[in-house]
Design a protein around this motif. Structure first.
Motif, PDB file in Angstrom:
ATOM      1  N   UNK A   1      27.499 -17.483 -46.104  1.00  0.00           N
ATOM      2  CA  UNK A   1      28.245 -18.723 -46.119  1.00  0.00           C
ATOM      3  C   UNK A   1      27.936 -19.437 -47.436  1.00  0.00           C
ATOM      4  N   UNK A   2      28.979 -19.866 -48.089  1.00  0.00           N
ATOM      5  CA  UNK A   2      28.815 -20.559 -49.363  1.00  0.00           C
ATOM      6  C   UNK A   2      28.424 -22.017 -49.123  1.00  0.00           C
ATOM      7  N   UNK A   3      27.972 -22.669 -50.168  1.00  0.00           N
ATOM      8  CA  UNK A   3      27.588 -24.077 -50.062  1.00  0.00           C
ATOM      9  C   UNK A   3      28.771 -24.962 -49.663  1.00  0.00           C
ATOM     10  N   UNK A   4      29.975 -24.778 -50.226  1.00  0.00           N
ATOM     11  CA  UNK A   4      31.116 -25.595 -49.773  1.00  0.00           C
ATOM     12  C   UNK A   4      31.479 -25.335 -48.307  1.00  0.00           C
ATOM     13  N   UNK A   5      31.342 -24.077 -47.864  1.00  0.00           N
ATOM     14  CA  UNK A   5      31.636 -23.769 -46.462  1.00  0.00           C
ATOM     15  C   UNK A   5      30.625 -24.440 -45.536  1.00  0.00           C
TER      16      UNK A   5
END
Length: 126
Positions: A1-5
């Protein structure tokens, strides 16, 4: 999971918790500790239906929206801990009828709601 997600999931969880508060207050008002928690019952049943619907839609809801809506928004919206505390409080106060109704009624209604959402979400038109 990315930081924006992850940020989306966290924001969605906060929105869900805020919506839970608003729905409970709109339905139950500033209920006394003696009242049956109809607002929380509505929150949990509608949240279970919505999660079932989203899960039933499957690939039509792409990541990261599936996590943001399912884990974040609806995870923040629904609350088993409140059902548990209310049920324990009712039992402690001698209202075992309300304790069992709250616990088993919520569980049963949420299973039916989630199952209905899954079925409706799985229906493909066209």
């Amino acid at each position: 999971m990315t930081t924006p997600e992850l940020a989306l999931l966290i924001v969605a969880g906060g929105i869900g918790a805020g919506l839970r508060f608003l729905v409970d207050r709109a339905v139950s008002g500033a209920r006394s500790a003696q009242a049956f928690p109809v607002g929380i019952l509505l929150v949990n049943v509608s949240g279970s239906f919505a999660l079932g619907l989203i899960a039933g839609l499957g690939d039509l809801v792409p990541e990261p929206w599936l996590s943001a809506l399912g884990i974040g928004l609806l995870g923040g919206f629904t609350t088993f801990s409140t059902v548990s505390v209310d049920s324990a409080r009712f039992a402690r106060e001698g209202r075992r009828d309300w304790a069992w109704l709250n616990l088993l009624g919520t569980f049963g209604a949420c299973i039916v709601a989630a199952s209905t959402g899954l079925v409706l979400g799985g229906i493909r038109l066209g």
